[in-house]
Design a protein around this motif. Structure first.
Motif, PDB file in Angstrom:
ATOM      1  N   GLN A  60       0.818  -1.200   0.000  1.00 18.90           N
ATOM      2  CA  GLN A  60       0.000   0.000   0.000  1.00 18.90           C
ATOM      3  C   GLN A  60       0.853   1.251   0.000  1.00 18.90           C
ATOM      4  OE1 GLN A  60      -3.300  -0.338  -0.438  1.00 18.90           O
ATOM      5  NE2 GLN A  60      -3.216   1.873  -0.850  1.00 18.90           N
ATOM      6  N   VAL A  61       2.034   1.164   0.605  1.00 26.59           N
ATOM      7  CA  VAL A  61       2.953   2.301   0.594  1.00 26.59           C
ATOM      8  C   VAL A  61       3.419   2.579  -0.832  1.00 26.59           C
ATOM      9  CG1 VAL A  61       5.181   3.161   1.431  1.00 26.59           C
ATOM     10  CG2 VAL A  61       3.695   1.854   2.952  1.00 26.59           C
ATOM     11  N   VAL A  62       3.706   1.522  -1.583  1.00 29.68           N
ATOM     12  CA  VAL A  62       4.128   1.669  -2.977  1.00 29.68           C
ATOM     13  C   VAL A  62       3.036   2.358  -3.785  1.00 29.68           C
ATOM     14  CG1 VAL A  62       4.891   0.462  -5.045  1.00 29.68           C
ATOM     15  CG2 VAL A  62       5.555  -0.400  -2.797  1.00 29.68           C
ATOM     16  N   LEU A  63       1.794   1.884  -3.637  1.00 24.33           N
ATOM     17  CA  LEU A  63       0.691   2.451  -4.405  1.00 24.33           C
ATOM     18  C   LEU A  63       0.420   3.894  -3.993  1.00 24.33           C
ATOM     19  CD1 LEU A  63      -1.763  -0.600  -4.401  1.00 24.33           C
ATOM     20  CD2 LEU A  63      -0.128   0.068  -6.158  1.00 24.33           C
ATOM     21  N   SER A  64       0.502   4.181  -2.693  1.00 23.63           N
ATOM     22  CA  SER A  64       0.269   5.550  -2.219  1.00 23.63           C
ATOM     23  C   SER A  64       1.329   6.499  -2.757  1.00 23.63           C
ATOM     24  CB  SER A  64       0.247   5.584  -0.689  1.00 23.63           C
ATOM     25  OG  SER A  64      -0.811   4.803  -0.179  1.00 23.63           O
ATOM     26  N   PHE A  65       2.564   6.016  -2.820  1.00 22.32           N
ATOM     27  CA  PHE A  65       3.644   6.839  -3.359  1.00 22.32           C
ATOM     28  C   PHE A  65       3.369   7.185  -4.817  1.00 22.32           C
ATOM     29  CE2 PHE A  65       7.620   7.274  -5.669  1.00 22.32           C
ATOM     30  CZ  PHE A  65       8.311   8.188  -4.896  1.00 22.32           C
ATOM     31  N   LEU A  66       2.984   6.183  -5.604  1.00 20.92           N
ATOM     32  CA  LEU A  66       2.691   6.425  -7.019  1.00 20.92           C
ATOM     33  C   LEU A  66       1.490   7.358  -7.182  1.00 20.92           C
ATOM     34  CD1 LEU A  66       3.237   2.856  -8.503  1.00 20.92           C
ATOM     35  CD2 LEU A  66       4.580   4.887  -9.003  1.00 20.92           C
ATOM     36  N   ASP A  67       0.466   7.168  -6.344  1.00 27.59           N
ATOM     37  CA  ASP A  67      -0.714   8.022  -6.440  1.00 27.59           C
ATOM     38  C   ASP A  67      -0.363   9.475  -6.158  1.00 27.59           C
ATOM     39  OD1 ASP A  67      -2.328   5.915  -7.112  1.00 27.59           O
ATOM     40  OD2 ASP A  67      -3.005   5.542  -5.057  1.00 27.59           O
ATOM     41  N   ARG A  68       0.476   9.694  -5.157  1.00 29.07           N
ATOM     42  CA  ARG A  68       0.853  11.070  -4.831  1.00 29.07           C
ATOM     43  C   ARG A  68       1.588  11.715  -6.011  1.00 29.07           C
ATOM     44  NH1 ARG A  68       5.314  13.303  -0.485  1.00 29.07           N
ATOM     45  NH2 ARG A  68       4.829  15.525  -0.784  1.00 29.07           N
ATOM     46  N   LEU A  69       2.496  10.961  -6.620  1.00 33.08           N
ATOM     47  CA  LEU A  69       3.263  11.511  -7.734  1.00 33.08           C
ATOM     48  C   LEU A  69       2.358  11.788  -8.936  1.00 33.08           C
ATOM     49  CD1 LEU A  69       6.758  10.378  -8.854  1.00 33.08           C
ATOM     50  CD2 LEU A  69       4.997  10.653 -10.565  1.00 33.08           C
ATOM     51  N   LEU A  70       1.445  10.853  -9.233  1.00 27.53           N
ATOM     52  CA  LEU A  70       0.597  10.997 -10.412  1.00 27.53           C
ATOM     53  C   LEU A  70      -0.504  12.042 -10.217  1.00 27.53           C
ATOM     54  CD1 LEU A  70       0.270   7.207 -11.327  1.00 27.53           C
ATOM     55  CD2 LEU A  70       1.633   8.926 -12.521  1.00 27.53           C
ATOM     56  N   ASP A  71      -0.936  12.254  -8.968  1.00 32.78           N
ATOM     57  CA  ASP A  71      -2.016  13.203  -8.699  1.00 32.78           C
ATOM     58  C   ASP A  71      -1.509  14.623  -8.487  1.00 32.78           C
ATOM     59  OD1 ASP A  71      -3.780  11.120  -8.866  1.00 32.78           O
ATOM     60  OD2 ASP A  71      -3.945  10.815  -6.704  1.00 32.78           O
ATOM     61  N   PHE A  72      -0.231  14.784  -8.186  1.00 38.37           N
ATOM     62  CA  PHE A  72       0.284  16.116  -7.855  1.00 38.37           C
ATOM     63  C   PHE A  72       0.146  17.078  -9.026  1.00 38.37           C
ATOM     64  CE2 PHE A  72       3.737  19.252  -7.642  1.00 38.37           C
ATOM     65  CZ  PHE A  72       3.474  19.818  -6.400  1.00 38.37           C
ATOM     66  N   ASN A  73       0.505  16.607 -10.211  1.00 38.28           N
ATOM     67  CA  ASN A  73       0.406  17.450 -11.399  1.00 38.28           C
ATOM     68  C   ASN A  73      -0.104  16.580 -12.548  1.00 38.28           C
ATOM     69  OD1 ASN A  73       0.610  19.248 -13.479  1.00 38.28           O
ATOM     70  ND2 ASN A  73       2.788  19.698 -13.208  1.00 38.28           N
ATOM     71  N   PRO A  74      -1.428  16.458 -12.671  1.00 40.95           N
ATOM     72  CA  PRO A  74      -1.999  15.562 -13.696  1.00 40.95           C
ATOM     73  C   PRO A  74      -1.595  15.918 -15.119  1.00 40.95           C
ATOM     74  CG  PRO A  74      -3.663  16.228 -12.093  1.00 40.95           C
ATOM     75  CD  PRO A  74      -2.468  17.097 -11.848  1.00 40.95           C
ATOM     76  N   ASP A  75      -1.155  17.152 -15.325  1.00 39.02           N
ATOM     77  CA  ASP A  75      -0.770  17.576 -16.675  1.00 39.02           C
ATOM     78  C   ASP A  75       0.703  17.299 -16.986  1.00 39.02           C
ATOM     79  OD1 ASP A  75      -3.334  18.543 -17.187  1.00 39.02           O
ATOM     80  OD2 ASP A  75      -2.869  20.475 -16.247  1.00 39.02           O
TER      81      ASP A  75
END
Length: 456
Positions: A60-75
């Motif tokens: 879950q830590v791996v997925l949360s890390f990726l989500d934070r990176l991908l959601d920070f700047n969707p563009d």
């Protein structure tokens, strides 16, 4: 002079460009430098991440890390992505890969997992997942590397308009036509590498026929896999067909081909062969003899060739029942000869009438019982052969001297004979070797004998 933070004075686009050359775990650590650096790693146009960078079992830590990176700047467009999923499946990782592909990467390198944990009995089982469907319609990918992933027919038109380089390592194809559809959907593909899974846990589901048909392909490789083997089932046999009119370079190093067919290889410049064509070539097998004949004829326009010891043995056996075609365009040849096949050397070289540069390595055996004689003179000796290199000479006895003498006494236009001596203890010194060789009567008066110490 007081210390000056020159990197922080750079414009942010340049800083993120610098960080893009680092693994993501290193760029993350820069967030502690100052307030300005806190979120800079989230704007880097590259993602290089290994599941092993996280604590074991913390999926879950791996997925949360990726989500934070991908959601920070969707563009934000991720130009370079390299992901290693680890050995065991992470539920939800594939969805993140799909999101990454939507960001329009130019370079994508994804290594999948090979096991999953059954929640019912907590046992580990072999596993392979299939790539997200949006991969097959990417308009941005220039290079693609897939390791331990499944490839399938997505049920729609495959079209990757910019893809020039593709590497598939131990990929599992859904059916025999999956590879052909994938390659056909890449109109500018120039380089294709297939590293096959010759020990498969998915026996019965693995493709048995592979066709590579491309009008743009220039380099094609099927190298032998030297990495760690996770599987223990019997060798997986398969047939391969290559139809590529613009192909310039081809390497066939894996030895699990059940059959090989080539078509339209008129542009072929170099070939590297390390194959036996079958587990054991039976000269009485007419279909296998025809296969070898058609294959050799199909590559006969090549100009440069590397041939391994095992391929030489097959050609020697084949020559007793069929004629090896002439390679009239070939000018450079690198070949490894087993010592017990040296009697075949003159007939073998006769197949290359315009050979100019020969690199010959002989595997000598001190247990040789049958003496060999080199008497026949190939056509290239009389008109074209200018440079010969005798490679990786460990010792110097009668057999080595006989081979060197064969070239010196018979090659009429030879300019250079190079002896590549290894850094290996010998009873005969280097000086003695060159003294003896220089005493041989040379047919070519301009021939020089040179040394090239091979430290391998």
């Amino acid at each position: 002079m007081p210390r000056c933070d020159m990197i922080s004075a750079l414009p942010e686009p340049l800083i993120t460009k610098i960080l893009s050359y680092l693994p993501t775990k290193h760029s993350v650590t820069t967030s502690v430098l100052s307030t300005r650096w806190k979120n800079l790693w989230l704007t880097v146009p590259a993602l290089v991440l290994n599941r092993r960078d996280f604590p074991y079992g913390q999926d879950q830590v791996v997925l949360s890390f990726l989500d934070r990176l991908l959601d920070f700047n969707p563009d934000l467009r991720l130009l370079k992505v390299k992901l290693k999923c680890g050995d065991v499946e992470i539920d939800g990782f594939k969805d993140r890969i799909s999101t990454v592909i939507q960001r329009g990467p130019q370079h994508l390198d994804v290594e999948g997992c090979i096991y999953y944990i059954d929640r019912r009995d907590t046992q580990i089982y072999p596993f392979i997942d299939y790539m997200p469907l949006n991969l097959y319609t990417s308009r941005t990918l220039v290079s693609l590397t897939l390791t331990y992933w499944g490839v399938e027919d997505p049920g729609l038109v495959v079209y990757m308009s910019c893809l020039k380089s593709m590497t598939l390592v131990k990929a599992l194809f859904r059916d025999d036509a999956s590879l052909e559809r994938l390659v056909s959907g890449c109109p500018v593909l120039e380089e294709l590498t297939l590293v096959r899974d010759t020990h498969s846990n998915f026996e019965g589901s693995v493709d048995s026929f592979m066709r590579v048909r491309s009008g743009s392909l220039k380099r094609f490789r099927v190298p032998l896999w030297y990495g760690e083997e996770y599987c223990t089932s019997p060798f997986v046999k398969y047939a391969i067909e290559i139809d590529a009119p613009r192909l310039e370079r081809m390497t066939l190093g894996e030895d699990q081909f059940d059959s090989i067919a080539v078509k339209n290889l008129d542009s072929l410049f170099s070939v590297d062969l390390d194959i036996k064509f079958s587990v054991k070539f039976d000269p009485e097998d007419l279909s296998k003899r025809n296969e070898i004949r058609y294959f050799l004829s199909g590559i006969s326009s090549v100009r440069s060739m590397i041939i391994s010891e095992k391929t030489v043995k097959v050609l020697e056996i084949y020559s007793s029942v069929g004629m090896i075609p002439k390679f009239i365009n070939l000018s450079r040849l690198e070949v490894v000869f087993p010592c017990d096949s040296l009697q075949f050397l003159p007939a073998f070289l006769e197949c290359f009438p315009n050979l100019k540069h020969l690199i010959l390595e002989v595997y000598y055996s001190r247990e040789m019982e049958d003496a060999f004689e080199l008497t026949d003179v190939p056509q290239c000796f009389l008109s074209t052969l200018e440079c010969v290199q005798l490679k990786r000479i460990h010792e110097w006895e009668e057999e080595e001297m006989k081979v060197a003498t064969y070239f010196l006494e018979n090659a009429a236009v030879l300019k250079k004979l190079t002896l590549s001596l290894t850094n290996y203890p010998r009873y005969v010194s280097d000086e003695e070797i060159f003294h003896v060789v220089n005493r041989v009567a040379k047919r070519s008066p301009t021939c020089q004998i040179l040394a090239d110490w091979d430290l391998c």
